[in-house]
Write a protein that holds these residues in place. Sequence first.
Motif, PDB file in Angstrom:
ATOM      1  N   ASN A  61       0.826  -1.206   0.000  1.00  0.00           N
ATOM      2  CA  ASN A  61       0.000   0.000   0.000  1.00  0.00           C
ATOM      3  C   ASN A  61       0.862   1.259   0.000  1.00  0.00           C
ATOM      4  O   ASN A  61       0.522   2.259  -0.645  1.00  0.00           O
ATOM      5  N   LYS A  64       2.188   1.725  -3.512  1.00  0.00           N
ATOM      6  CA  LYS A  64       1.133   2.241  -4.385  1.00  0.00           C
ATOM      7  C   LYS A  64       0.824   3.701  -4.077  1.00  0.00           C
ATOM      8  O   LYS A  64       0.526   4.490  -4.990  1.00  0.00           O
ATOM      9  N   ARG A  68       1.345   6.446  -7.066  1.00  0.00           N
ATOM     10  CA  ARG A  68       0.217   7.137  -7.703  1.00  0.00           C
ATOM     11  C   ARG A  68       0.490   8.635  -7.830  1.00  0.00           C
ATOM     12  O   ARG A  68       0.085   9.262  -8.812  1.00  0.00           O
ATOM     13  N   ALA A 355      -7.260   3.809 -10.226  1.00  0.00           N
ATOM     14  CA  ALA A 355      -6.164   3.671 -11.194  1.00  0.00           C
ATOM     15  C   ALA A 355      -6.517   4.304 -12.540  1.00  0.00           C
ATOM     16  O   ALA A 355      -5.653   4.885 -13.206  1.00  0.00           O
TER      17      ALA A 355
END
Length: 388
Positions: A61, A64, A68, A355
């Motif tokens: 996590n 990510k 992002r 996403a």
Amino acid sequence: MELVAILTCVHVLTTTSRMPHSKRFAQLYGSGYPRLLLVALLFWLVATIVSDLVNDTATMNAVKGVARVAALAALVVAVLYFVKARPQRILALWWGMAFGQLGSLVVQPGSYFSGEPWKFGFAIPVTTIAFLLASTKLRRFDIAIALGLAALNFALEMRSMAVVCLIAALALLVRRRRAAGSGSLRLALVFVVGVAGTLGIVTLFDTLATSGYFGESARVRSSTQAEGEFGALLTGRSETGFSLRSIAERPVVGVGSYGEPSRDVIEAQAQTLAESGYTTVAEQALNGEWRSFHSELFGAVAENGVLAAGFWIVVTVLFVRGLMDVVGARAAFPQILAFVCALGIWDVLFSPFGADRKFWVAASLVTVLALRAQPSDVLRLKQSKDEN
């Protein structure tokens, strides 16, 4: 992987810091917004790293979460360089995105597509194509097209997109009246009537849905959302209440990337909902599985703390100013700009940053920066030169 993402973001920021000194970029974007956006992204990146360290976020996590932000920064820069000083490329970009989304429904449809194909499949690309046509071949019918899209989305149970189309139609209507020389009082009257009409249509939709006009699934969903004393106001996006409580509990560092509210937050908000009559929604919150904060702005702050808010606040300001330029008849391709800005504001408040949203957000920001930077006649001149 975290190091790669961080270095990517730093490289993007360093490269882009020279953009405002380029004559072509200065002519096209006409402001310091590109640099401001990337600085705000840097703050979000720092907030993400600190939040994940403090909350001991799971490694995947955390990766990510950092990636992002870096990916969004890279996409913003990529689209800025792709568009450059050629506004016609903006339309080409949105045409490509629309048909790409339609193609993805054939190649790899989402898990919700089979149950609600319009809402989770065709709505956004079809609506985008319609606004692109209204920006070019069918400019005379732009308001009618926007209103027709609103009616279509209402009929197909996608209230959010219908509201977005109504907002775009209202902006285009005020723009047309302003261009026709209407006075301030008349423009204000048109605006008030438009807002009242939008609220009335939304209320009508809720009434029809509750009565079963749109089918049993819509009736159950609407009845659940509207069972309390405030109607669907509190539960149309029930995640907002949980987001705000979570932010109030941990405003500085949040709960960590892809985290969820604490049990105390869930129980407190569920109790508030139950006391207001929303017992079904309260029970679902207590017994169901948490999915997301369902807001780009509130989700970022709830996950990574208050420093993450800066980027989304700048984004919101840009979208609002874009709509103001549409109303003021100062923007080229006002139809697609009105749609992009209205949808952008909705997404900032009520949509998760998934996403598939990264490229959409980047394209939306560059569209606003490009189309609001110069008067329509200058852009048409550039378009004519490109075509020749």
